[in-house]
Each structure stands twice: as structure tokens, then as C-alpha cells.
Design a protein around this motif. Sequence first.
Motif, PDB file in Angstrom:
ATOM      1  N   VAL A  10      34.538  25.625 -26.295  1.00 24.33           N
ATOM      2  CA  VAL A  10      34.603  26.713 -24.790  1.00 24.33           C
ATOM      3  C   VAL A  10      34.803  27.944 -24.742  1.00 24.33           C
ATOM      4  N   LYS A  11      34.147  29.087 -24.924  1.00 20.64           N
ATOM      5  CA  LYS A  11      34.979  30.391 -24.972  1.00 20.64           C
ATOM      6  C   LYS A  11      34.655  31.072 -23.416  1.00 20.64           C
ATOM      7  N   VAL A  12      35.975  31.598 -23.040  1.00 16.64           N
ATOM      8  CA  VAL A  12      36.558  31.967 -22.073  1.00 16.64           C
ATOM      9  C   VAL A  12      36.773  33.440 -21.819  1.00 16.64           C
ATOM     10  N   TYR A  13      36.845  33.869 -20.905  1.00 13.14           N
ATOM     11  CA  TYR A  13      36.295  34.727 -20.337  1.00 13.14           C
ATOM     12  C   TYR A  13      37.677  35.235 -19.389  1.00 13.14           C
ATOM     13  N   PHE A  14      38.816  35.931 -20.247  1.00 13.93           N
ATOM     14  CA  PHE A  14      39.384  35.631 -18.754  1.00 13.93           C
ATOM     15  C   PHE A  14      40.104  37.135 -18.429  1.00 13.93           C
ATOM     16  N   GLY A  15      40.757  37.478 -16.991  1.00 17.20           N
ATOM     17  CA  GLY A  15      40.655  38.852 -16.253  1.00 17.20           C
ATOM     18  C   GLY A  15      39.918  39.140 -15.491  1.00 17.20           C
ATOM     19  N   ARG A  16      40.579  40.067 -14.899  1.00 23.46           N
ATOM     20  CA  ARG A  16      39.732  40.785 -13.566  1.00 23.46           C
ATOM     21  C   ARG A  16      38.943  41.172 -14.326  1.00 23.46           C
ATOM     22  N   GLU A  17      37.687  42.003 -15.209  1.00 16.94           N
ATOM     23  CA  GLU A  17      37.074  42.469 -15.503  1.00 16.94           C
ATOM     24  C   GLU A  17      36.002  41.996 -16.609  1.00 16.94           C
ATOM     25  N   GLN A  18      36.187  41.007 -16.350  1.00 19.27           N
ATOM     26  CA  GLN A  18      35.074  40.042 -17.449  1.00 19.27           C
ATOM     27  C   GLN A  18      33.458  39.755 -16.237  1.00 19.27           C
ATOM     28  N   HIS A  21      30.450  40.026 -18.219  1.00 20.76           N
ATOM     29  CA  HIS A  21      29.074  40.012 -19.052  1.00 20.76           C
ATOM     30  C   HIS A  21      28.434  38.478 -18.556  1.00 20.76           C
ATOM     31  N   MET A 146      38.091  23.921 -18.549  1.00 21.01           N
ATOM     32  CA  MET A 146      37.910  23.491 -20.450  1.00 21.01           C
ATOM     33  C   MET A 146      37.564  22.488 -20.805  1.00 21.01           C
ATOM     34  N   TYR A 238      49.252  38.283  -9.395  1.00 20.18           N
ATOM     35  CA  TYR A 238      48.401  38.752 -10.299  1.00 20.18           C
ATOM     36  C   TYR A 238      48.824  37.555 -11.703  1.00 20.18           C
ATOM     37  N   ALA A 242      47.395  34.178 -12.668  1.00 19.62           N
ATOM     38  CA  ALA A 242      46.813  33.700 -14.222  1.00 19.62           C
ATOM     39  C   ALA A 242      48.055  33.578 -14.647  1.00 19.62           C
ATOM     40  N   ASN A 243      49.156  33.167 -14.875  1.00 18.43           N
ATOM     41  CA  ASN A 243      49.827  31.715 -15.448  1.00 18.43           C
ATOM     42  C   ASN A 243      49.644  30.321 -15.448  1.00 18.43           C
ATOM     43  N   TRP A 246      45.858  29.387 -16.557  1.00 15.16           N
ATOM     44  CA  TRP A 246      46.147  29.758 -17.897  1.00 15.16           C
ATOM     45  C   TRP A 246      45.969  27.935 -18.736  1.00 15.16           C
TER      46      TRP A 246
ATOM     47  N   ASP B   3      42.771  41.862 -20.126  1.00 13.12           N
ATOM     48  CA  ASP B   3      42.181  40.825 -19.583  1.00 13.12           C
ATOM     49  C   ASP B   3      41.622  40.608 -21.448  1.00 13.12           C
ATOM     50  N   TYR B   6      38.286  34.647 -25.278  1.00 21.04           N
ATOM     51  CA  TYR B   6      39.273  33.240 -26.394  1.00 21.04           C
ATOM     52  C   TYR B   6      38.472  32.219 -26.355  1.00 21.04           C
TER      53      TYR B   6
END
Lengths: 389, 389
Positions: A10-18, A21, A146, A238, A242-243, A246, B3, B6
Motif C-alpha cells: 500500500v502506498k500511503v500519502y500522509f499529511g495535510r497537503e497530499q 495526488h 493498510m 494535529y 497524526a500519531n 499512523w 507530510d 510511505y
Amino acid sequence: MRDFIYEIPVKVYFGREQFGHLGQELSRHGKKVLLIYGGGSIKRTGLYDKVVSEIEKADLKLYEYSGIEPNPRIDSVRKGAQLCKEEHIDVLLAVGGGSTIDAAKYMAAAACADCDPWDFLEKKAPVKEALPIVTILTLAATGSEMDACGVISNPETHDKIVGMSPKLFPKASFLDPTNTYTVSAYQTACGAADIMSHVIETYFNMEDGLYMLDCFMEGLMQTVVKFAPVALRDPENYEARANLMWASSWAINGFISGGRSHLWSCHPIEHELSAIYDITHGLGLAILTPRWMEYCLNERTVSKYYQFGTRVFGIDASLEPMTVARKSIELLSEFFFKTLGLKSTFTEVGIQKKDFAHMAQKACEGDVLQSGLGPLKQEDIEKIFEMCL
Amino acid sequence: MRDFIYEIPVKVYFGREQFGHLGQELSRHGKKVLLIYGGGSIKRTGLYDKVVSEIEKADLKLYEYSGIEPNPRIDSVRKGAQLCKEEHIDVLLAVGGGSTIDAAKYMAAAACADCDPWDFLEKKAPVKEALPIVTILTLAATGSEMDACGVISNPETHDKIVGMSPKLFPKASFLDPTNTYTVSAYQTACGAADIMSHVIETYFNMEDGLYMLDCFMEGLMQTVVKFAPVALRDPENYEARANLMWASSWAINGFISGGRSHLWSCHPIEHELSAIYDITHGLGLAILTPRWMEYCLNERTVSKYYQFGTRVFGIDASLEPMTVARKSIELLSEFFFKTLGLKSTFTEVGIQKKDFAHMAQKACEGDVLQSGLGPLKQEDIEKIFEMCL
């Protein structure tokens, strides 16, 4: 230590500004996107509009299937799969928590098969192919974003069954912690209990495993213990969101169980509760877990509780192992029922003694309860249920 | 918190009995296999014969390229790539440690390109395509078996450059801890230092990151501290070799740096040492790391050392942070130089003061030394070198 195969594609885009994509990730798989979501909270939060806008920008064709239930039902899966077939959908976009993603997984499988989707769960029919799935996670809990698993309920037969297949891994998942800012205190608490339980099920296993993974599991549990209260107090923190987010993925994506059996105890038992009572999965787990730990504590298992108590809750390592073990169960109960504020008994959530024998008997089907802290038989589970009253 | 994306698509077969999957993994990619290895230790241990037998069983055609050096040279990469082109190789099988795997990665890239392979490193020419790579790891150290990086040396120009591209991830890696039973005490020690350093480079970063990953990094470091001495004492201890092996992969596959900058300090500095002196990478890192930590310790950075000291080495948390910090550097030095028995000074390994200015100046090229514990300029690096004498 058992041999194991590690593979999490699995490709993970993590965060606020993803979010930018998203269009590109969906476009890899085709033009026709089926957007799958639950009761419509994503419309209230504005996430729906953002998703639709990205899909339009990428010049993709949008279809929708909404109304996925918590504890998603096989009938929703059937209808969604039917829609995929009729409209020749190329890719599924699940926006939500574990229920929505789990339903999407079996829609994706059923869309490529001729059998009834319940066969994948009940008869373990192999998933030979599945449409690609992309997810946008809105709740840190089940880890479905995931992993290769899904849990589907059949209200007619009071069955709730977990299935898995490598074909069900999402291709990509978007984990933006701000998408969980609006999650209620209750659902945040249930999610934290769910994450905690996934780790505990793997950690409390008397087989020899990798010390490195024990350390990582202890870190995951410390993370939940540290940040769940922060998220409850300050839902837009945040760092806390976030913790937790993930941690939810890593608690169950398969990494931590490397070298040990994957068999769990509390989950199969809880599935029987929520199959009949439709309670939130994390809540059922929170009520069961400390009682299961108490029931299984003995001279053979105490070392693991000692490790847990000293390394996760920082209990004084110079105390007697059995004292540390009991104290660790107390602290875990305190975490679930005081810190997270979850109800602590079956009585409070309306689970009745008359169903104990039936639920315990169903939980024992198969060999899933042979591992972990030790084999559990129907009478053991009934005793654990008694402790939950 | 930054960001991040992964994505680690490597499939890992971990354990003693996974060898039977080798033929099938190679066959996915074609018929012609180029077996790449180093100085021939795999012939002495019998691994070579096992590999050849699996390749024959799978009815694949075997080609060989041996003699990859420690600190692998661009000339080997050129020759290997040439062979791939001439023989129309389908898949590369690298059997060895980081040097062999790194060389295989750039052979795989150069086999699909018209440029000189050194362009990928020196000029950062993008890797657009690469032949598939499968690895069998025989040394727990660099993590190349699960990452997208390679380090190649050019003895003519005294350059040692790291490159990376998502195209360079191995498709599959076979991690059998018993394949490291014959690794010498010295190489086991250097490997442990290398793993430790990969974690330290990521951990000692003053950006806000994910607490969950800090916990995991502390677990990785505790794992190395616990099991490296066991492996030295008892080279055929499966548990120790297994923990070191899986830790080597996770120390550098990208997971632990999620949310923080990926820029490192000691590695780029060490590459300048081994570019000129051809010393073992892990040894250079062991000598540099505690001095770098000492040099960078100040009021701004002390909190991270405190966390490290209390959580990795169990130093009394009630002590003054600066006291804990100094004690943690002492314990790390003790680990490298007493427990692992590595040489502790430049003087002992023959690195001379006359090269300090040149090496420090080269280490500062680019912006890699701007992060971590704080920006380092040429004069800072020269001072760190002085401390290593």
C-alpha cells in the motif's frame, strides 16, 4: 520463531497537503470512479466537496454508493458490487472509516466474480481478482486502510465474519490527520480501544517472537495511551491525531506479528457480540480485553504481563511479577473506562446472559482461540462473559 | 511535522525455510538470471551451491558476476551492466551484503540506460528503468535489501556517492538469519554500528516528528544493544541474528523518517573517509558518531539526548538533562568500543590529519549537513575530525 513473509504494497500519502495526488492515483486505474461512503458526515465536513472537485479536475467520471453502515452488511456489498458491474467501474474510492473501507474491499472482489459475495466470507471462496481500491481515511481505528482484511456482517444469520486476501490491499491510502478532527469523543475513544486491542492481541502471545517487534508494539501502545486523551481534550491537536492515525495502520498491517502466529482471541469473541447486538467494535473490545487478560493470567503467562506493565505503563520493575501483572490490568482498565470514558460492563450496553452460551459456542468455531495466551474453550469464554457483567 | 509518502514495495521472505520460494520469485521476471556476489565466501559456506540448485530446479539460465568489492566500485558496475546488456539478462540475483546489493542496483539501472552508470551518482541522472533485482542477504548492516539506495565508489576521483531511486527497490529479498552465522566478529560489530548509526541519524533530528516513530527507533536501538553482544558471543544464536537482520532493514527503509527531513550528518562525512581510506563503513561511523554527538550537544539539543539516554540506555530520568546527555554519549562509546570491540580513533585506523580539510570540504558539498542536530560547516567537521584522533 516462525518464518514469515512480509509484503505491504500500500502506498500511503500522509499529511495535510497530499490531496493533490488523489486524481493522479485514481487515474492510474481508469476513468470510472465509484465513491463509497457512509452516512453523509463527509458532506457536513466538506470532505465530500473536496473529493468531488479533485475527481472533476482529473477528468474522471464519478459514481456514488453511500449509506454504508457501521458493522457493514453483506447486502450493501451486494448492491455496490452490482453497481460496479453495471457501470463497468474501474476503481473504488472509499472515504470513511473501517466499515466503509471493508465494504469497498468486498465490493471490489465481488465485482470481479460470479459468486455471491458472502461466499468469500462464509465459505472462504478465494478472491482471485478485485477492482483497485483507493481510500481516504476519516477515523483512526481498524487499520483497514493498510491491510488486506475486511469484516462483514450478515444480520439475517447473526454472523460477522472476517476475511482476507492479498488482492484486497488498497493501492493507495490518504491519511490526513485533519480529516479526523471532527470525529466525536465517543468514536475517538472506541478507535483508540480498537488500536490498543489490535496490538494487545498480537503482543500477548506466548510463542517466541522478535524482541524488536515487542519493542515496537510497546511503542504503539505508549503512543495510544499518550495521545488518545490529548485528542479527546483537544480534538484538533494535529500531533495527537497524526500519531493515532499512523498507529492505527501499523497496529494491524501485519508487520508486528512477524514470527508469531496471527491467531487472535478477543476479536473473534467480540465479533459474536456485535453480530447480535450491533455495538461499536472498539467498545466491545474494551469491555472484553481486561477480563480476558485477568482470566488468562497464570504462572505460565505472567512474564508477558510483567513486560507489558513495566514497559508500557512504567510500573516499578522491582515488584513481584504477579503484582505487576495485576497492576497492569488495573491500569489498562483505567485507561479504557476512565481516561477514554467507555462503558465498562455488558450490563451497561445491554448484552444479556441468555446469549452467552450461543455467542461463546460460535466464537469457538474453527481454531482461532487456540493461540495467544492459551487455548480457550466455550466454558472459558462463558466465564469471561460472566466477568463482563 | 512534514507530510510524507510511505511506499516500500519489497516482498521479504524471512526465516530458515523460505529458500524454496526463490525459483518462483526469479521466474516471475524471466529466464536469464545474473547471480552477483563478492569474494566467494558464499562458496565456502555452501550458499552458492544451494542457490545454483534452486535456479536449476526452476529451469532458469544462470550467468555470474563475482568479485564485488566492499565499498563497491563503479568499474564493477560498468562491467556487470555490460554483461546484462550482452546476455539480455532478465533479473539480477544479488547474494551478499550491502556492497553486493548496491552494485547490483546500479548494474540493473545501467543495463536499461545508455549513459555511463557514474552519471546516476555524480550527475544525479534519473533512473528511468531498471532490471528487477532479488536479493539474498548475508550480512545485517546497510539495509540495502529493503531500500531504494545504493552507494558506489570511484577510486579514481576518491568519490563515494549515495544515489536513490524508487526503481531500485529489490522486488524480493530473502532474509535467512542462518546465512549470517558465519559473519566474522569484526563484520558483525561493524554491521551493528551501521544499523545503530542509521537510527541515530534519523532520531537526532530537532524537527517535530511522530512520537510513535521515536518509540520505534528506541526499540531498534535497544534491539541492537541487546543482541549484538549475543551474536558476538554466540554467532549461531538464531534469535540474535534474526533481530539484528530485521532491524537492519527497518533502520533505513524509510519508515522511521516519516514526518521529518531525511538529511543525515555522519554518513556523508563518513563517505569521505572511506572514499580515501577504504575503511569499513560501520567502523568509520562508530568512530565519528559519539564525537559528532558530543560536538552538537547544547541547550537547544539536550532534550533529544535526554530522551535517548533514559529510553535506550535506561539512565535515571531524575538526573539533570545535561548529565543524562553526557552519560548517554559515554554509554554509546562504551557500546561501540568495548562491547563491540571496534577501534575508537582515526589514529588506530590510519586516517591522517593532512586529509581533514579536504574531506571536510567535500562532506559539505550540497545541503546535506543542514539538518539533524544543526547545521555543520567545514570548520565544524574539521573540529569533529580532531576529536576523533
